[in-house]
Design a protein around this motif. Structure first.
Motif, PDB file in Angstrom:
ATOM      1  N   ALA A 138     -53.800  23.480 -13.129  1.00  0.00           N
ATOM      2  CA  ALA A 138     -52.420  23.675 -12.714  1.00  0.00           C
ATOM      3  C   ALA A 138     -52.262  24.829 -11.727  1.00  0.00           C
ATOM      4  O   ALA A 138     -51.139  25.196 -11.366  1.00  0.00           O
ATOM      5  CB  ALA A 138     -51.540  23.920 -13.939  1.00  0.00           C
ATOM      6  N   GLY A 139     -53.377  25.399 -11.283  1.00  0.00           N
ATOM      7  CA  GLY A 139     -53.317  26.487 -10.317  1.00  0.00           C
ATOM      8  C   GLY A 139     -53.230  27.862 -10.928  1.00  0.00           C
ATOM      9  O   GLY A 139     -52.992  28.849 -10.210  1.00  0.00           O
ATOM     10  N   GLY A 140     -53.432  27.955 -12.242  1.00  0.00           N
ATOM     11  CA  GLY A 140     -53.379  29.259 -12.894  1.00  0.00           C
ATOM     12  C   GLY A 140     -54.566  30.115 -12.505  1.00  0.00           C
ATOM     13  O   GLY A 140     -55.690  29.617 -12.387  1.00  0.00           O
ATOM     14  N   PRO A 141     -54.361  31.415 -12.293  1.00  0.00           N
ATOM     15  CA  PRO A 141     -55.464  32.290 -11.885  1.00  0.00           C
ATOM     16  C   PRO A 141     -56.371  32.627 -13.064  1.00  0.00           C
ATOM     17  O   PRO A 141     -55.989  32.499 -14.230  1.00  0.00           O
ATOM     18  CB  PRO A 141     -54.735  33.543 -11.394  1.00  0.00           C
ATOM     19  N   LEU A 142     -57.582  33.044 -12.727  1.00  0.00           N
ATOM     20  CA  LEU A 142     -58.506  33.561 -13.725  1.00  0.00           C
ATOM     21  C   LEU A 142     -58.634  35.064 -13.538  1.00  0.00           C
ATOM     22  O   LEU A 142     -58.523  35.587 -12.428  1.00  0.00           O
ATOM     23  CB  LEU A 142     -59.877  32.898 -13.574  1.00  0.00           C
ATOM     24  N   GLY A 143     -58.859  35.745 -14.642  1.00  0.00           N
ATOM     25  CA  GLY A 143     -58.990  37.190 -14.565  1.00  0.00           C
ATOM     26  C   GLY A 143     -59.720  37.720 -15.778  1.00  0.00           C
ATOM     27  O   GLY A 143     -60.165  36.965 -16.646  1.00  0.00           O
ATOM     28  N   GLU A 144     -59.849  39.030 -15.836  1.00  0.00           N
ATOM     29  CA  GLU A 144     -60.582  39.654 -16.932  1.00  0.00           C
ATOM     30  C   GLU A 144     -59.771  39.619 -18.228  1.00  0.00           C
ATOM     31  O   GLU A 144     -58.540  39.606 -18.211  1.00  0.00           O
ATOM     32  CB  GLU A 144     -60.914  41.106 -16.579  1.00  0.00           C
ATOM     33  N   HIS A 145     -60.502  39.609 -19.329  1.00  0.00           N
ATOM     34  CA  HIS A 145     -59.859  39.732 -20.627  1.00  0.00           C
ATOM     35  C   HIS A 145     -59.432  41.181 -20.859  1.00  0.00           C
ATOM     36  O   HIS A 145     -59.948  42.106 -20.220  1.00  0.00           O
ATOM     37  CB  HIS A 145     -60.814  39.289 -21.741  1.00  0.00           C
ATOM     38  N   SER A 146     -58.507  41.362 -21.779  1.00  0.00           N
ATOM     39  CA  SER A 146     -58.019  42.703 -22.100  1.00  0.00           C
ATOM     40  C   SER A 146     -58.619  43.198 -23.407  1.00  0.00           C
ATOM     41  O   SER A 146     -59.127  42.406 -24.214  1.00  0.00           O
ATOM     42  CB  SER A 146     -56.487  42.701 -22.220  1.00  0.00           C
ATOM     43  N   GLU A 147     -58.524  44.472 -23.616  1.00  0.00           N
ATOM     44  CA  GLU A 147     -58.903  45.064 -24.900  1.00  0.00           C
ATOM     45  C   GLU A 147     -57.683  45.047 -25.820  1.00  0.00           C
ATOM     46  O   GLU A 147     -56.551  45.243 -25.353  1.00  0.00           O
ATOM     47  CB  GLU A 147     -59.388  46.499 -24.709  1.00  0.00           C
ATOM     48  N   PRO A 148     -57.866  44.809 -27.115  1.00  0.00           N
ATOM     49  CA  PRO A 148     -56.721  44.781 -28.035  1.00  0.00           C
ATOM     50  C   PRO A 148     -55.967  46.105 -28.018  1.00  0.00           C
ATOM     51  O   PRO A 148     -56.580  47.179 -28.102  1.00  0.00           O
ATOM     52  CB  PRO A 148     -57.376  44.535 -29.397  1.00  0.00           C
TER      53      PRO A 148
END
Length: 284
Positions: A138-148
């Motif tokens: 759907a065109g959503g970007p990818l990026g890094e995961h976050s820390e809790p």
């Protein structure tokens, strides 16, 4: 006891979110935070190096949302209150948060996370339809995961969705509609030995289209009607270890029907040799 509307749905909370709607959630203004959880069965060293929906937290289903197996619990028992409370706080879930779960693997992993958090009283949990693949398509970007963030204020309340124990599953198979979500071979009596007498076969994959998304509501309704869903019929579901069957519970929730989950599922039922077993392609 007739099928009843899902409490969250009755409050206007949809159990499933499409990728475009998730983008709106993430970019729009709202009072509570959006907590994204990428669910894997187990987390390994490679997971931290992968990208996902930007800002998502990595969750290992078996480590984070499954309890310790004991005699009679089945292979993937429910967690206790302390475990769920710890995770909810760690992930930063507040009473007004929207929690969105997704996976890049089997859809049932995200469905089990959705179910467990709803069972634990998290009021707004949504399953990303189609998972990471649908997000990217759907065109959503990818990026890094976050820390809790470790600052969640929600207090969990276990038992917010209905469950069945062994005896309850046996009774429902006779008085209502108990669904077996495993594959045909397992249900009929292959290596895993058959099914709960009276249970109807409906593989969890029947809820999905060829792209791993939930099927349209009219198609789902026809599928469930064909195995006996009707007004006034109580519904429950099980599988091998209580994961695949959550896709049934999720799909039924989109139709406004609350189904009970038998968390112990076949792994609990078959651990007691005194329990009856049906074989073949009929409920028995």
């Amino acid at each position: 006891m007739p099928p009843s509307p899902d409490p969250a749905a009755a409050a206007g909370v949809a159990p499933v979110v499409a990728p475009d709607a998730l983008r709106t959630l993430l970019t729009g203004e709202r009072s509570g935070r959006v907590v994204l959880l990428e669910v894997r069965r187990e987390l390994g060293p490679a997971d931290a190096r992968r990208t996902g929906v930007p800002g998502a937290l990595l969750v290992g289903l078996t480590a984070d949302l499954v309890g310790t197996p004991r005699e009679g619990t089945g292979s993937l028992p429910l967690p206790d209150r302390a475990q769920v409370q710890d995770r909810v706080e760690r992930w930063g879930v507040d009473p007004d948060s929207v929690v969105v779960v997704y996976t890049r693997d089997q859809p049932a992993l995200a469905a089990r996370a959705w179910w467990t958090l709803r069972w634990a009283g998290v009021p707004d949990v949504r399953y990303l339809d189609g998972g990471l693949d649908a997000w990217v398509a759907a065109g959503g970007p990818l990026g890094e995961h976050s820390e809790p963030p470790g600052s969640g204020a929600l207090r969990v309340t276990l038992g917010s969705l209905p469950v069945l124990d062994d005896d309850g599953a046996a009774a429902l198979a006779r008085s209502g509609l108990l669904l077996d979500a495993r594959g045909t071979h397992a249900y009929a009596g292959g290596v895993t030995g058959g099914h709960v007498p009276g249970a109807h076969h409906l593989p969890s994959t029947a809820n999905l289209d060829g792209l791993g998304r939930l099927r349209r509501a009219d198609a789902l309704r026809a599928t469930y009607d064909a195995v006996g869903l009707a007004e006034g019929v109580e519904v429950g579901a099980y599988c091998g270890g209580g994961t695949s069957a959550t896709l049934d519970v999720l799909a039924l929730a989109t139709l406004g029907v609350t189904a009970a989950l038998y968390p112990g599922s076949w792994s609990a039922w078959s651990s007691d040799p005194s329990r009856p077993v049906a074989t073949g392609d009929r409920p028995g």
